[in-house]
Design an enzyme around this catalytic site. Sequence first.
Site, PDB file in Angstrom:
ATOM      1  N   ASN A 190       0.875  -1.172   0.000  1.00  0.00           N
ATOM      2  CA  ASN A 190       0.000   0.000   0.000  1.00  0.00           C
ATOM      3  C   ASN A 190       0.910   1.220   0.000  1.00  0.00           C
ATOM      4  O   ASN A 190       1.465   1.582   1.033  1.00  0.00           O
ATOM      5  CB  ASN A 190      -0.895  -0.021   1.250  1.00  0.00           C
ATOM      6  CG  ASN A 190      -1.689   1.271   1.397  1.00  0.00           C
ATOM      7  OD1 ASN A 190      -1.785   2.059   0.461  1.00  0.00           O
ATOM      8  ND2 ASN A 190      -2.249   1.489   2.575  1.00  0.00           N
ATOM      9  N   TRP A 191       1.037   1.822  -1.173  1.00  0.00           N
ATOM     10  CA  TRP A 191       1.975   2.953  -1.284  1.00  0.00           C
ATOM     11  C   TRP A 191       1.458   4.216  -0.595  1.00  0.00           C
ATOM     12  O   TRP A 191       2.207   5.153  -0.397  1.00  0.00           O
ATOM     13  CB  TRP A 191       2.220   3.267  -2.757  1.00  0.00           C
ATOM     14  CG  TRP A 191       3.030   2.252  -3.497  1.00  0.00           C
ATOM     15  CD1 TRP A 191       3.494   1.050  -3.024  1.00  0.00           C
ATOM     16  CD2 TRP A 191       3.490   2.343  -4.860  1.00  0.00           C
ATOM     17  NE1 TRP A 191       4.202   0.391  -4.011  1.00  0.00           N
ATOM     18  CE2 TRP A 191       4.214   1.170  -5.147  1.00  0.00           C
ATOM     19  CE3 TRP A 191       3.351   3.308  -5.863  1.00  0.00           C
ATOM     20  CZ2 TRP A 191       4.800   0.939  -6.390  1.00  0.00           C
ATOM     21  CZ3 TRP A 191       3.925   3.076  -7.103  1.00  0.00           C
ATOM     22  CH2 TRP A 191       4.644   1.910  -7.365  1.00  0.00           C
ATOM     23  N   LYS A 192       0.169   4.234  -0.271  1.00  0.00           N
ATOM     24  CA  LYS A 192      -0.451   5.450   0.280  1.00  0.00           C
ATOM     25  C   LYS A 192      -0.164   6.622  -0.667  1.00  0.00           C
ATOM     26  O   LYS A 192      -0.054   6.426  -1.868  1.00  0.00           O
ATOM     27  CB  LYS A 192       0.043   5.721   1.701  1.00  0.00           C
ATOM     28  CG  LYS A 192      -0.031   4.482   2.589  1.00  0.00           C
ATOM     29  CD  LYS A 192       0.075   4.802   4.043  1.00  0.00           C
ATOM     30  CE  LYS A 192       0.143   3.503   4.833  1.00  0.00           C
ATOM     31  NZ  LYS A 192      -0.098   3.664   6.246  1.00  0.00           N
ATOM     32  N   HIS A 209      -9.624   1.280   4.748  1.00  0.00           N
ATOM     33  CA  HIS A 209      -8.352   1.461   5.456  1.00  0.00           C
ATOM     34  C   HIS A 209      -8.582   2.405   6.631  1.00  0.00           C
ATOM     35  O   HIS A 209      -9.373   3.347   6.539  1.00  0.00           O
ATOM     36  CB  HIS A 209      -7.298   2.034   4.499  1.00  0.00           C
ATOM     37  CG  HIS A 209      -5.917   2.000   5.084  1.00  0.00           C
ATOM     38  ND1 HIS A 209      -5.475   2.940   5.988  1.00  0.00           N
ATOM     39  CD2 HIS A 209      -4.894   1.126   4.927  1.00  0.00           C
ATOM     40  CE1 HIS A 209      -4.232   2.633   6.348  1.00  0.00           C
ATOM     41  NE2 HIS A 209      -3.859   1.534   5.717  1.00  0.00           N
ATOM     42  N   GLU A 241      -7.001   4.778   7.748  1.00  0.00           N
ATOM     43  CA  GLU A 241      -6.777   6.207   7.458  1.00  0.00           C
ATOM     44  C   GLU A 241      -8.000   6.812   6.786  1.00  0.00           C
ATOM     45  O   GLU A 241      -8.318   7.980   6.993  1.00  0.00           O
ATOM     46  CB  GLU A 241      -5.507   6.361   6.602  1.00  0.00           C
ATOM     47  CG  GLU A 241      -4.250   6.108   7.439  1.00  0.00           C
ATOM     48  CD  GLU A 241      -3.048   5.596   6.672  1.00  0.00           C
ATOM     49  OE1 GLU A 241      -3.032   5.687   5.428  1.00  0.00           O
ATOM     50  OE2 GLU A 241      -2.118   5.082   7.325  1.00  0.00           O
ATOM     51  N   GLU A 270      -5.847  -5.006  10.466  1.00  0.00           N
ATOM     52  CA  GLU A 270      -4.834  -3.976  10.678  1.00  0.00           C
ATOM     53  C   GLU A 270      -5.135  -3.222  11.974  1.00  0.00           C
ATOM     54  O   GLU A 270      -5.923  -2.268  11.980  1.00  0.00           O
ATOM     55  CB  GLU A 270      -4.849  -2.972   9.517  1.00  0.00           C
ATOM     56  CG  GLU A 270      -4.510  -3.578   8.176  1.00  0.00           C
ATOM     57  CD  GLU A 270      -3.822  -2.558   7.272  1.00  0.00           C
ATOM     58  OE1 GLU A 270      -2.748  -2.887   6.767  1.00  0.00           O
ATOM     59  OE2 GLU A 270      -4.345  -1.447   7.096  1.00  0.00           O
ATOM     60  N   GLY A 278       2.036   2.164  10.784  1.00  0.00           N
ATOM     61  CA  GLY A 278       2.988   3.262  10.646  1.00  0.00           C
ATOM     62  C   GLY A 278       3.648   3.672  11.952  1.00  0.00           C
ATOM     63  O   GLY A 278       4.305   4.704  12.038  1.00  0.00           O
ATOM     64  N   SER A 321       2.998  -2.291  10.454  1.00  0.00           N
ATOM     65  CA  SER A 321       4.443  -2.316  10.706  1.00  0.00           C
ATOM     66  C   SER A 321       5.082  -3.675  10.420  1.00  0.00           C
ATOM     67  O   SER A 321       5.960  -4.125  11.155  1.00  0.00           O
ATOM     68  CB  SER A 321       4.757  -1.848  12.132  1.00  0.00           C
ATOM     69  OG  SER A 321       4.330  -0.514  12.326  1.00  0.00           O
ATOM     70  N   GLY A 325       2.596  -1.198   4.337  1.00  0.00           N
ATOM     71  CA  GLY A 325       2.672   0.227   4.048  1.00  0.00           C
ATOM     72  C   GLY A 325       4.113   0.677   3.826  1.00  0.00           C
ATOM     73  O   GLY A 325       4.684   0.496   2.757  1.00  0.00           O
ATOM     74  N   GLY A 326       4.710   1.232   4.865  1.00  0.00           N
ATOM     75  CA  GLY A 326       6.044   1.832   4.752  1.00  0.00           C
ATOM     76  C   GLY A 326       7.078   0.942   4.082  1.00  0.00           C
ATOM     77  O   GLY A 326       7.845   1.405   3.223  1.00  0.00           O
TER      78      GLY A 326
HETATM   79  C1  PEP Z   1      -0.985   0.116   5.969  1.00  0.00           C
HETATM   80  O1  PEP Z   1      -1.035   1.290   5.705  1.00  0.00           O
HETATM   81  O2  PEP Z   1      -1.856  -0.638   5.539  1.00  0.00           O
HETATM   82  C2  PEP Z   1       0.115  -0.347   6.833  1.00  0.00           C
HETATM   83  C3  PEP Z   1       0.055  -1.561   7.304  1.00  0.00           C
HETATM   84  O3  PEP Z   1       1.151   0.517   7.038  1.00  0.00           O
HETATM   85  P1  PEP Z   1       2.560   0.176   7.740  1.00  0.00           P
HETATM   86  O4  PEP Z   1       3.053  -1.114   7.157  1.00  0.00           O
HETATM   87  O5  PEP Z   1       3.447   1.330   7.397  1.00  0.00           O
HETATM   88  O6  PEP Z   1       2.292   0.059   9.216  1.00  0.00           O
END
Ligand code: PEP
Length: 246
Positions: A11-13, A95, A97, A166, A172, A210, A231-232
Amino acid sequence: MSTRKKLVVGNWKMHGSRPANAELLAGVLAGRPYGAEVAVCVPAVFLTETAATLAASDVRWGAQDVSAHEQGAYTGEVSAAMLAECGCRYAIVGHSERRAYHAEGDMLVAQKAQAALAKGVTPIVCVGETLAEREAGQTEAVVKRQLSAVIHQLTHCAAEMVVAYEPVWAIGTGRTATPEQAQAVHAVLRAQLQAATGHGERMRILYGGSVKADNATALFSQPDIDGGLIGGASLKAADFIAICRA
Ligand code: PEP
């Protein structure tokens, strides 16, 4: 032993640029073959180029959101038909966010999942509790409520979705659920899916929050964790490749 093929989705956001995407995707392609199915969910404006880059490979692509509406005067929204036209295999919906910053509730998330599925785009439905909810002992009730809304909306098609657990406190933050914590929630979700659809054993439930190269193996080896939503760590080819191989 489960027959579910592992799935790892980046997930590049709201990250990326044409040159950065080209480099990242070249890296992901060079890391093949993967034992898992691999996909990247990119900002909508990059879908066409991503499709062109990945079309000849087994790496899939998708969007990070989708409109609940089929078409019309919904400025700024992108429909499921448009995503399908861009070759999207997946669309993330719900999500945390989007739930937090765009006030998306369970019903809207369910309608988005339905809109995606109606056009042949598999929704990756995110559920997860906040830290306050976990500390209040509400984790199970929260994720079951979130998933239940989608199950009821999708009715007989519910088995076609992918679910992503999640925990909001792990996204994040660098704070990951332990494999045991994540597994416990995944088992609850699978039981709910099995009871509702009769197909819980073949449905994929991803963990997100994470996930890094050094914790992916322990998470993905849990019996009910079928891969990850990343994500990251999906923004650096080497890190993402290591997770896809885990
Ligand atoms: C996400 O945004 O779905 C996520 C899991 O982010 P991260 O891996 O950065 O915690």
